[in-house]
Design a protein around this motif. Structure first.
Motif, PDB file in Angstrom:
ATOM      1  N   TRP A 252     -62.606 -24.002 -66.827  1.00 52.73           N
ATOM      2  CA  TRP A 252     -61.605 -23.008 -66.439  1.00 52.73           C
ATOM      3  C   TRP A 252     -60.797 -23.513 -65.255  1.00 52.73           C
ATOM      4  CZ3 TRP A 252     -60.938 -20.706 -61.693  1.00 52.73           C
ATOM      5  CH2 TRP A 252     -59.974 -19.691 -61.630  1.00 52.73           C
ATOM      6  N   THR A 253     -61.475 -24.142 -64.294  1.00 53.34           N
ATOM      7  CA  THR A 253     -60.809 -24.644 -63.096  1.00 53.34           C
ATOM      8  C   THR A 253     -59.729 -25.655 -63.455  1.00 53.34           C
ATOM      9  OG1 THR A 253     -62.870 -24.368 -61.849  1.00 53.34           O
ATOM     10  CG2 THR A 253     -61.175 -25.748 -60.861  1.00 53.34           C
ATOM     11  N   ALA A 254     -60.064 -26.586 -64.357  1.00 51.11           N
ATOM     12  CA  ALA A 254     -59.100 -27.615 -64.751  1.00 51.11           C
ATOM     13  C   ALA A 254     -57.893 -26.992 -65.451  1.00 51.11           C
ATOM     14  CB  ALA A 254     -59.776 -28.626 -65.674  1.00 51.11           C
ATOM     15  N   PHE A 255     -58.140 -26.065 -66.370  1.00 48.01           N
ATOM     16  CA  PHE A 255     -57.033 -25.428 -67.087  1.00 48.01           C
ATOM     17  C   PHE A 255     -56.192 -24.555 -66.148  1.00 48.01           C
ATOM     18  CE2 PHE A 255     -59.079 -26.894 -70.876  1.00 48.01           C
ATOM     19  CZ  PHE A 255     -58.085 -26.905 -71.847  1.00 48.01           C
ATOM     20  N   ILE A 316     -65.574 -22.122 -58.322  1.00 49.95           N
ATOM     21  CA  ILE A 316     -64.939 -23.450 -58.290  1.00 49.95           C
ATOM     22  C   ILE A 316     -63.427 -23.241 -58.352  1.00 49.95           C
ATOM     23  CG2 ILE A 316     -64.933 -25.760 -59.299  1.00 49.95           C
ATOM     24  CD1 ILE A 316     -67.542 -25.040 -60.709  1.00 49.95           C
ATOM     25  N   TRP A 317     -62.841 -22.897 -57.204  1.00 47.87           N
ATOM     26  CA  TRP A 317     -61.411 -22.650 -57.160  1.00 47.87           C
ATOM     27  C   TRP A 317     -60.635 -23.959 -57.298  1.00 47.87           C
ATOM     28  CZ3 TRP A 317     -60.881 -17.768 -57.824  1.00 47.87           C
ATOM     29  CH2 TRP A 317     -61.645 -16.818 -57.138  1.00 47.87           C
ATOM     30  N   PRO A 318     -59.511 -23.961 -58.016  1.00 46.50           N
ATOM     31  CA  PRO A 318     -58.691 -25.179 -58.096  1.00 46.50           C
ATOM     32  C   PRO A 318     -58.264 -25.690 -56.727  1.00 46.50           C
ATOM     33  CG  PRO A 318     -58.004 -23.609 -59.777  1.00 46.50           C
ATOM     34  CD  PRO A 318     -59.003 -22.891 -58.901  1.00 46.50           C
ATOM     35  N   ARG A 319     -58.101 -24.792 -55.758  1.00 45.38           N
ATOM     36  CA  ARG A 319     -57.634 -25.227 -54.435  1.00 45.38           C
ATOM     37  C   ARG A 319     -58.620 -26.149 -53.727  1.00 45.38           C
ATOM     38  NH1 ARG A 319     -58.076 -19.464 -53.977  1.00 45.38           N
ATOM     39  NH2 ARG A 319     -59.876 -18.721 -52.797  1.00 45.38           N
ATOM     40  N   PHE A 320     -59.888 -26.155 -54.153  1.00 43.02           N
ATOM     41  CA  PHE A 320     -60.849 -27.072 -53.547  1.00 43.02           C
ATOM     42  C   PHE A 320     -60.539 -28.524 -53.903  1.00 43.02           C
ATOM     43  CE2 PHE A 320     -64.212 -23.483 -53.546  1.00 43.02           C
ATOM     44  CZ  PHE A 320     -63.727 -23.022 -52.339  1.00 43.02           C
TER      45      PHE A 320
END
Length: 494
Positions: A252-255, A316-320
């Motif tokens: 989900w994070t990658a998408f 696991i937020w994308p901003r990390f």
């Protein structure tokens, strides 16, 4: 490395001027939830109170800079976001220096130009959080790490330690990037030792850098260390009960990272992801001769961050992974150039390969600029707009409720005095009394799950007039936001 020419300085200055213009525009737009919380819970406090306890929402080094800016220029959105913009511009300059050192001036210009136009880079440079600071210190850390491995000196590794401490004091996840470099360094030491060619400087000086950085970061956090340990040890408890389970899924994070950059594109999202992977792999091949550690560090950081966040049960937020955007951009540019060179080699026309690369750069810049437009079309999250609408339309005696965590900023920042609905029981109690009422829903995706009755009464898509017809609650206003689940909906029951 050759001295920087006047031409190089000119192009760097021109790119940074363009980047500044793109980031100044819209800098004073509405603050979103995390930014408003930062203002209320930290920036408005005294210096002593602000630094007394640890909070996951407190990006310490950034917030110190933001408080200085707010006290100097007032509590406007642009003043609160100014440090993030400055850190973001500095990170572009640092990336230019890194790219120039490992790939030459032309690639540095292209990489920095694409970052200047990048939707994500602009978004985060207009976001009063610490992520652009993390990008700056991580990029400088990569530059100093590669230099320090090639030509170890005390000055380089002490500078590296300062970058480490600054990153970790900005946000704890900053440690993950330097941990990835530490693992690569240990692998190098082990490899050299097994071959009987271990240089004492390769062992001592990097150790000095990691030790100095770690000790300095610990000293900076020392006054709030007990609070920090308690917060970190309990982070998995909140994630365990989170209704948004997809936030803990790396797929989900990658998408989501791709979707936020290109918008809702359906199956095309997967194609973009595949293109990024392929071009990054080609870029790693192209960079291997001059910077063999660059791609492994980038990949290891992504893997290590994902693994550690999953291990402690964090979202696991994308901003990390924002710090990796510059590194991935360099790999992509190198991958595109390698592809164009291969085409030129196949047709036995190197000039055609160079021309194809120039066309590819123009195309990438045009696409980036087109995608960046969304930063200016709608705000990140228009909580302020919803407040103004309610103030305008609320009838005498009409009850108003805020739904979910956004209610805290309506209470503490806007001083709205609206009761907050967090649970299904809260919603049932609020709607049991007859008569008209207004509901302000921030993060509707989350709140429709946490309060099922609200989702039922509003319908699956309250902003779609056809699908919303016949439901108890009617959408008075739907305010879109670029933030994931960042729409704000004003609902009314007559």
């Amino acid at each position: 490395m050759d001295r920087i020419s006047r031409s190089d300085w000119f192009w760097l200055g021109a790119i940074l001027a363009l980047a500044t213009a793109l980031r100044v525009r819209g800098l004073n737009g509405p603050l979103w939830y995390d930014e408003l919380q930062t203002v209320v819970t930290h920036l408005r406090l005294s210096w002593g109170d602000m630094l007394q306890s640890y909070s996951m929402n407190h990006h310490y080094l950034h917030n110190i800079a933001a408080k200085v800016s707010m006290e100097a220029f007032g509590e406007s959105s642009w003043a609160i976001r100014l440090p993030a913009m400055v850190f973001g511009l500095a990170s572009l300059a640092a990336m230019w220096a890194l790219a120039r050192e490992v790939a030459g001036s032309a690639i540095a210009h292209v990489t920095t130009l694409l970052l200047a136009l990048s939707y994500h880079e602009i978004w985060f440079s207009q976001n009063a959080r610490g992520y652009t600071g993390l990008a700056l210190f991580s990029t400088l850390g990569m530059l100093l790490f590669l230099r320090g491995i090639a030509r170890p000196t005390v000055a380089i590794w002490l500078g590296y330690g300062l970058c480490l401490a600054a990153a970790v004091f900005t946000h704890l996840t900053g440690a993950f990037f330097f941990a990835a470099q530490g693992l690569v360094w240990l692998a190098l030491v082990a490899t050299h030792a097994l071959r009987g060619r271990l240089d004492g400087a390769l062992l001592r000086l990097p150790f000095l850098g990691f030790l100095a950085g770690g000790l300095l970061a610990t000293l900076l956090y020392l006054p709030i260390l007990p609070s920090l340990l308690v917060t970190v040890s309990t982070v998995s408890e909140t994630s365990a009960v989170d209704v948004m389970k997809e936030y803990q899924n790396p797929i989900w994070t990658a998408f989501e990272a791709i979707r936020t950059g290109i918008g809702h594109a359906g199956p095309f999202t997967a194609l973009v992801g595949a293109a990024v992977l392929i071009l990054s792999a080609l870029g790693a091949v192209a960079l291997h001769h001059d910077a063999p550690l660059f791609a492994p560090i980038t990949l290891l950081h992504i893997i290590l961050t994902t693994a550690l966040l999953m291990a402690v049960g964090m979202r696991i937020w994308p901003r990390f992974f924002f710090v990796d955007i510059g590194f991935l951009m360099l790999l992509i540019v190198m991958g595109v150039r390698l592809s164009c060179d291969l085409v030129g080699h196949l047709i036995k026309n190197e000039r055609a390969g160079r021309g194809l690369f120039a066309l590819a750069v123009v195309a990438m810049a045009a696409i980036s600029l087109l995608l960046a437009k969304r930063n200016y079309e709608i705000p990140k999250q228009d909580l302020a707009g919803a407040f103004e609408i309610v103030e305008e339309i609320a009838r005498p005696g009409e009850r108003v409720f805020a739904v979910g965590h956004a209610g805290a900023v309506y209470r503490d920042y806007f001083h709205a005095g609206w009761p907050i609905i967090y649970t299904e029981d809260d919603y049932r109690a609020a709607t049991a009394e007859p008569g008209p009422l207004i509901l302000v829903v921030g993060f509707p995706g989350r709140n429709f799950r946490e309060v099922p009755g609200l989702g039922h009464d509003a319908g699956p898509d309250p902003c779609d007039e056809k699908r919303a017809a016949g439901h108890l609650l009617t959408a008075v206003a739907c305010l879109p936001g670029t933030l994931g689940d960042g729409d704000v909906i004003v609902l009314r029951r007559d």
